[in-house]
Enzyme design. Sequence first.
Site, short mmCIF file in Angstrom:
data_model
loop_
_atom_site.label_atom_id
_atom_site.label_comp_id
_atom_site.label_asym_id
_atom_site.label_seq_id
_atom_site.Cartn_x
_atom_site.Cartn_y
_atom_site.Cartn_z
N ASP A 80 -1.50 -12.41 2.18
CA ASP A 80 -2.15 -11.37 2.99
C ASP A 80 -2.43 -12.02 4.35
O ASP A 80 -3.57 -12.29 4.72
CB ASP A 80 -3.43 -10.88 2.31
CG ASP A 80 -3.95 -9.60 2.94
OD1 ASP A 80 -3.48 -9.25 4.03
OD2 ASP A 80 -4.84 -8.96 2.34
N ASP B 264 2.22 1.90 3.43
CA ASP B 264 3.18 0.95 4.01
C ASP B 264 4.59 1.36 3.64
O ASP B 264 5.52 1.22 4.42
CB ASP B 264 3.04 -0.47 3.42
CG ASP B 264 1.67 -1.05 3.58
OD1 ASP B 264 1.03 -0.80 4.61
OD2 ASP B 264 1.24 -1.78 2.65
N HIS C 155 -11.90 -13.47 3.12
CA HIS C 155 -13.07 -12.70 2.70
C HIS C 155 -14.15 -13.63 2.16
O HIS C 155 -15.34 -13.41 2.37
CB HIS C 155 -12.68 -11.69 1.62
CG HIS C 155 -11.65 -10.68 2.07
ND1 HIS C 155 -11.22 -9.66 1.26
CD2 HIS C 155 -10.99 -10.54 3.24
CE1 HIS C 155 -10.33 -8.93 1.92
NE2 HIS C 155 -10.17 -9.45 3.12
N HIS D 76 0.88 -1.17 0.00
CA HIS D 76 0.00 0.00 0.00
C HIS D 76 0.92 1.22 0.00
O HIS D 76 2.01 1.17 0.58
CB HIS D 76 -0.81 0.14 1.29
CG HIS D 76 -1.83 -0.90 1.55
ND1 HIS D 76 -1.57 -2.04 2.26
CD2 HIS D 76 -3.16 -0.95 1.26
CE1 HIS D 76 -2.68 -2.76 2.37
NE2 HIS D 76 -3.66 -2.12 1.77
C1 XLS Z 1 -8.22 -6.27 4.08
C2 XLS Z 1 -7.68 -6.49 2.75
C3 XLS Z 1 -6.45 -5.64 2.41
C4 XLS Z 1 -6.22 -5.62 0.93
C5 XLS Z 1 -5.32 -4.53 0.46
O1 XLS Z 1 -9.00 -7.04 4.59
O2 XLS Z 1 -7.41 -7.84 2.60
O3 XLS Z 1 -5.33 -6.10 3.11
O4 XLS Z 1 -5.71 -6.82 0.49
O5 XLS Z 1 -5.83 -3.29 0.76
NI NI Z 2 -6.38 -8.67 0.98
NI NI Z 3 -8.39 -9.10 4.15
#
Ligand code: XLS
Ligand code: NI
Ligand code: NI
Length: 446
Positions: free
Chosen positions: A347, A112, A279, A109
């Site tokens: 991630d 970051d 997710h 990001h």
């Molecule tokens: C958050 C997301 C984030 C994205 C990037 O839940 O996974 O980390 O991957 O902004």
């Molecule tokens: Ni993510």
């Molecule tokens: Ni996430």
Amino acid sequence: MAISKHYKNLFQDITTIEYKGKDSKDPLSFQYYNPSQKVGGKTMAEQLRFAICYWHTVSWAGNDMFGLEAFSHHWLSKDITDVYEKAELKADYMFQFAQLLQMPFYTWHDRDVIAEGDSLQESAQRLVKFSDYLLKKQEETGIKALWGTANAFSNKRYMAGAASNPDPEVFACAASQVRTAMEVTKKLGGQNYVLWGGREGYDTLLNTCIRQEQEQLGRFMSLVVEHKHKIGFQGDILIEPKPKEPTKHQYDFDVATVYGFLKKYNLEKEIKVNIETNHAILAGHTMEHEIATASALDLFGSIDINAGDYLLGWDTDQFPTDALEMTKMMYYILKAGGFKNGGLNFDAKLRRQSCDVKDYLYAHIAGMDAGARGLLAAQALVEDKTLATFIEQRYAGWQSSFGQDILQGKLSLSDIADLAETNNINPSPVSGRQEMLEGIISRYLN
Ligand code: XLS
Ligand code: NI
Ligand code: NI
């Protein structure tokens, strides 16, 4: 060599993590991930395209909703106050982790990479200036950028959303961040640009106009696509679906919802998806469901690989270590034709108690090995055509002239109903063989 004056080697006794085979007892070795091994005509490295992420690896200090910073790693040192020196040190460790793990890519990001400044302009200038350092690190190590993204959710100005904010001036702030992040992604040779709409949703419907907010989001995405073409960015633009957290409801709920949104704004040929395991679970799906859906809708782009906790209702971002889950996931990735610009981005973050630098290595090794093991099993499943043959036979009736006439629109509803009635059709039930198929998949795990 590009190296911060604050750098010190925290990995004295550790060299590159090597493949030592299935029987290896060394926790600092790979049992399955053998980057140069050929699997399905490509090397494992080319198939899996692993990436390490900046935010969980060198930005997060081990705090959670109830606890303060638990980590005191050198790169988090508060004694270094100069923003560029801080950014250099973080980058050094980021690249060192990637090198130690034989990780070909990294993701970031804007926030970051380097701390935000006092104004939008200062923040943008910092990122652009500092990206020269990243470029040098990339050239020296051969590690590439899988994707970049803008953090348009942490700053309090985004508390009611970025592009979907009731205030167009907040939309403009997001435009500034995304423009710079896209241009820096291009400069770094990034292969994708990701948009995760962290707060593009609502906390309560009572203060929200969904139609208005969707229109704003649609406009924003169209502007992003226009800018991509204007600057000649060759990579893919990806939306990362997530159903909730931090908002109660996020508009990019899941892959199917994103597809409906893209269709409405004529963007389905321009934008694909970056799917994340945790997710998918929060949306009430499995990861393989999301991948298979994206593939069926021609939206498959990239993966944020992690694991959720089936008992907790939030994004725990754990390291993925379940090889059976990985097998199912890799199977649908291979069926989708494998990765083009995408890859497997970790991630994933450590648990707070994993407070040693070595824990980053153990965690990624476990995840990479699970991925490699899943790939091997999935490739064998593809080659044996076990599932494919079963599915082909299951739908064989649709290849008959009757099935084809229906699909090609040659028959009306009444034509079909009349045929069914006059021929007194009474098809007998056929087994779906679920348990047999589930058993077969586990047999492929070696
Ligand atoms: C958050 C997301 C984030 C994205 C990037 O839940 O996974 O980390 O991957 O902004
Ligand atoms: Ni993510
Ligand atoms: Ni996430």
